[in-house]
Scaffold this motif. Structure first.
Motif, short mmCIF file in Angstrom:
data_model
loop_
_atom_site.label_atom_id
_atom_site.label_comp_id
_atom_site.label_asym_id
_atom_site.label_seq_id
_atom_site.Cartn_x
_atom_site.Cartn_y
_atom_site.Cartn_z
N ILE A 56 0.84 -1.21 0.00
CA ILE A 56 0.00 0.00 0.00
C ILE A 56 0.87 1.25 0.00
O ILE A 56 0.62 2.21 -0.74
N ALA A 57 1.90 1.25 0.82
CA ALA A 57 2.79 2.41 0.90
C ALA A 57 3.52 2.65 -0.41
O ALA A 57 3.74 3.81 -0.82
N SER A 58 3.89 1.59 -1.10
CA SER A 58 4.57 1.73 -2.39
C SER A 58 3.68 2.47 -3.39
O SER A 58 4.15 3.34 -4.14
N LYS A 59 2.40 2.13 -3.40
CA LYS A 59 1.47 2.79 -4.31
C LYS A 59 1.27 4.25 -3.91
O LYS A 59 1.24 5.15 -4.76
N VAL A 60 1.12 4.50 -2.62
CA VAL A 60 0.86 5.86 -2.14
C VAL A 60 2.07 6.77 -2.37
O VAL A 60 1.94 7.90 -2.83
N PHE A 61 3.28 6.27 -2.07
CA PHE A 61 4.49 7.10 -2.15
C PHE A 61 5.13 7.09 -3.54
O PHE A 61 6.04 7.86 -3.81
N GLY A 62 4.66 6.17 -4.40
CA GLY A 62 5.20 6.11 -5.75
C GLY A 62 6.62 5.60 -5.83
O GLY A 62 7.37 5.96 -6.74
#
Length: 669
Positions: free
Chosen positions: A570-576
């Protein structure tokens, strides 16, 4: 009103008994029944003294720590000799007055799972001594309470626990002797000896006690069914532990009952990693002993559990939902991928699920070899039986585990007070997932109406109410605790479980709620916090969850410890950018990010809708914590139940702040 159920073993169906006084189908008078624990070991021993019994991986290097890539076994005959030495030594010491003085000849054991734990316990069973387990993670205060409460003059302990016991010595003057299960170095032995002399406590190593027993050898003392075998302390969520007095008859008949429907190969192997201080694991190991099987102990490191399993290749894998949910999530993450591989995985699942639900057969000659062989190899490739206990597990996870491991996966239900034995799913039942099966052969059960929660025996389509159980496996009294005894067991021997159950048309039990831990929201709606926590826990995003409600508020909050793998995705998607589960600093930052917070809230809200939660039962705001609830910080019991008051105190500021934000609009859900 009440609703009674027993199971007719012969035809595998249930029928209703109203206002009956009968017990379960087996008891102390049943021909050839197991009625004492020493009888169970004797049966295992009769299969052959040279048969392997207790195994472990030897340590080949302590710095760095390294274990052998094989298991080394002690035979039934070798264990027989050692239990006689230990039992003889204790008998001599108690008879001489060097130990004892309490109501029972009680002996403490404070150790993680290992062969010596079982050898000591078998010795106590064989010489009419009362075992008292100290949880490996019980905590200083509870250890002190139990030593004094049970009058423990001797404690067997591993070396890492001895400093704690010596520090406690001034507060536990009852304790006279500590037996170190480990072999000590000369230097460590000298330091501990000097320290123990200052505290007026004697220390000796297990091998020294065995030598003393060999020199004072006495025959085992045959137990009777009413002989007390153990005081098993249950961890309290608000107060001191309660000491459950269990007899040989209680534990032996629980073992007998669990043997019904137990499908294991000859010389079956169990992997022991669930705490032996808890009754669930003890009964599983008693079952394996009673059929002359083997018990292999894991290294003690959860991170090595898969490695241990692949070397041991167990047939029996007793487990709990928190472990099985992780197995399920890892398997799904590895197989449910885009493209041809993912399509193949999903096809295999659907074909096997259809077969399972139609026939109860979890195997498939083609898909097991092509798709599921690698999953099965993770636990050694020889699993014949996987069991789940201690908490609810979803039907979806149960069905997947059955088809993935191509074996019997059964959910059971019990508690310390009835030797972990109340109900168990039957083999090859195509629709048992989501239930804990019918009452076991040793029990009968009944439901009592809970009007305040809207549960009655007249509910349609199935009766519902508080589950009560009785039988020859059920305890009668808490040690030195009349109040809790009266609150738990009535004059007719019915044990009130505190769980709300539903009984379906074929007699299977489904645990649906808890009588306790309900609260009323400001609009007057009652919510069952534990039930809701169990439903949200099935979300892959959730590693741990604590749900909080305030009677002055109209909605619920939660503290969630996210699963690191899911959180990193999830964090990878949010932070790009790519974030891996091992990057603790990035995960801590992610827990503070509002976008991540909302993404996880959205994910768990889908779980709420899937499980049909009402609007007032739905979590409306969450706080993400990278720090798990734990026994060490006092927010969990050793059996992994949330201590609600302590959890709230830990996150009081964060939860109070969330309520100041007001109720979010439904459009945000």
């Amino acid at each position: 009103m009440v609703y009674f159920v027993r199971v007719n073993i012969a035809v595998s169906r249930a029928y209703v008994l109203v206002n009956t006084g009968v017990w379960g189908l087996i008891g102390l008078e049943t021909p050839n029944a197991l009625v004492t624990l020493d009888q169970i070991f004797d049966i295992g021993l009769s299969g052959g003294r040279d048969r392997p019994f207790l195994g472990e991986r030897p340590i080949v290097s302590k710095n760095p720590l390294k274990y052998a890539n094989r298991y080394v076994w002690q035979t039934y005959g070798e264990v027989d000799v050692r239990r006689r030495y230990v039992g003889s030594a204790l008998s001599t010491l108690f008879k001489s007055g060097e130990l004892g003085g309490g109501e029972f000849d009680a002996v403490g054991v404070w150790s993680p799972n290992r062969p010596e734990w079982q050898i000591i316990d078998i010795a106590l069973q064989s010489y009419n001594k009362v075992s008292v387990s100290l949880y490996d993670t019980l905590g200083k205060d509870s250890v002190e309470f139990i030593i004094n409460h049970a009058h423990l003059t001797v404690v067997f302990a591993t070396s890492e626990h001895i400093p704690t016991l010596l520090k406690l010595a001034p507060n536990v003057p009852i304790l006279k002797r500590i037996v170190c299960i480990d072999d000590l170095t000369q230097e460590a032995s000298k330091v501990l000896l000097e320290w123990s002399l200052a505290q007026n406590v004697q220390i000796q190593e297990l091998r020294e006690l065995e030598a003393y027993g060999k020199a004072n050898l006495t025959d085992p003392v045959r137990a009777k069914p009413e002989t007390i075998a153990s005081i098993c302390y249950t961890s309290g969520t608000t107060s001191n532990p309660k000491g459950v007095i269990l007899t040989h008859g209680n534990l032996a008949l629980a073992t007998q009952s669990n043997l019904y429907g137990l499908q294991l190969p000859e010389e079956a192997v169990l992997i022991s990693y669930l705490p032996l201080a808890h009754i669930y694991e003890r009964v599983c190991e008693l079952c394996v002993t009673s059929i002359g099987g083997r018990i292999g102990y894991f290294t003690g490191d959860p991170l090595r559990l898969l490695e241990d399993s692949q070397l041991l290749r167990p047939n029996f894998f007793p487990s709990v939902p928190r472990v099985l949910n992780r197995v399920y999530q890892a398997a799904m993450a590895g197989g449910n991928v885009p493209g041809f591989k993912g399509n193949l995985f999903r096809k295999a699942i659907q074909v096997k699920l259809d077969k399972l639900h139609a026939t109860g057969d979890a195997t498939h000659i083609f898909w097991d070899k092509l798709v599921f062989r690698k999953i099965q190899a993770v636990l050694g490739g020889q699993i014949a039986l996987m069991s789940s206990g201690s908490a609810p597990i979803s039907a979806e996870v149960m069905d997947f585990l059955k088809i993935a491991f191509a074996c019997e996966v059964t959910e059971g239900y019990g508690m310390t007070e009835n030797c972990a034995t109340t109900a168990k799913a039957w083999p090859n039942d195509p629709t048992s997932s989501g239930t804990v099966g019918p009452p076991q052969a040793v029990n009968e059960v009944k439901l009592i109406d809970v009007p305040a929660m809207g549960y009655t025996s007249e509910d349609k389509p199935n009766p519902r109410g508080e589950l009560c159980v009785r039988g020859a496996n059920c305890f009668k009294v808490y040690f030195k605790d009349e109040k809790n005894t009266k609150d738990t067991v009535d004059e007719e021997g019915w044990l009130r479980t505190g769980d709300v159950a539903e009984i379906d048309k074929v007699g299977r039990i489904k645990i649906i709620d808890r009588v306790k831990n309900i609260m009323k929201l400001s609009q007057g709606e009652y919510v069952a916090l534990e039930k809701i926590e169990n439903l949200y826990s099935s979300s892959p995003a959730v590693a741990q969850i604590y749900i909080h409600g305030d009677s002055l508020q109209s909605y619920l909050l939660a503290v969630i410890v996210p699963d690191p793998v899911q959180l990193s995705g999830i964090a990878s998607k949010v932070f790009g950018k790519k974030i891996v589960p091992e990057d603790v600093q990035e995960l801590v930052a992610a827990c503070k990010d509002e976008r991540v917070n909302q993404a996880i809230l959205a994910a768990i809200t889908k779980e709420a809708k899937k499980n049909g939660l009402k609007g007032f039962e739905t979590i409306r705001r969450i706080h993400l914590s990278p720090e798990p609830f734990s026994v060490e910080d006092g927010t969990m019991t050793p059996t992994m139940k949330i201590r609600r008051k302590d959890a709230y105190n830990k996150f009081k500021a964060e939860l109070d702040h969330l309520y100041t934000l007001g109720e979010p609009s439904s459009s945000r859900l």
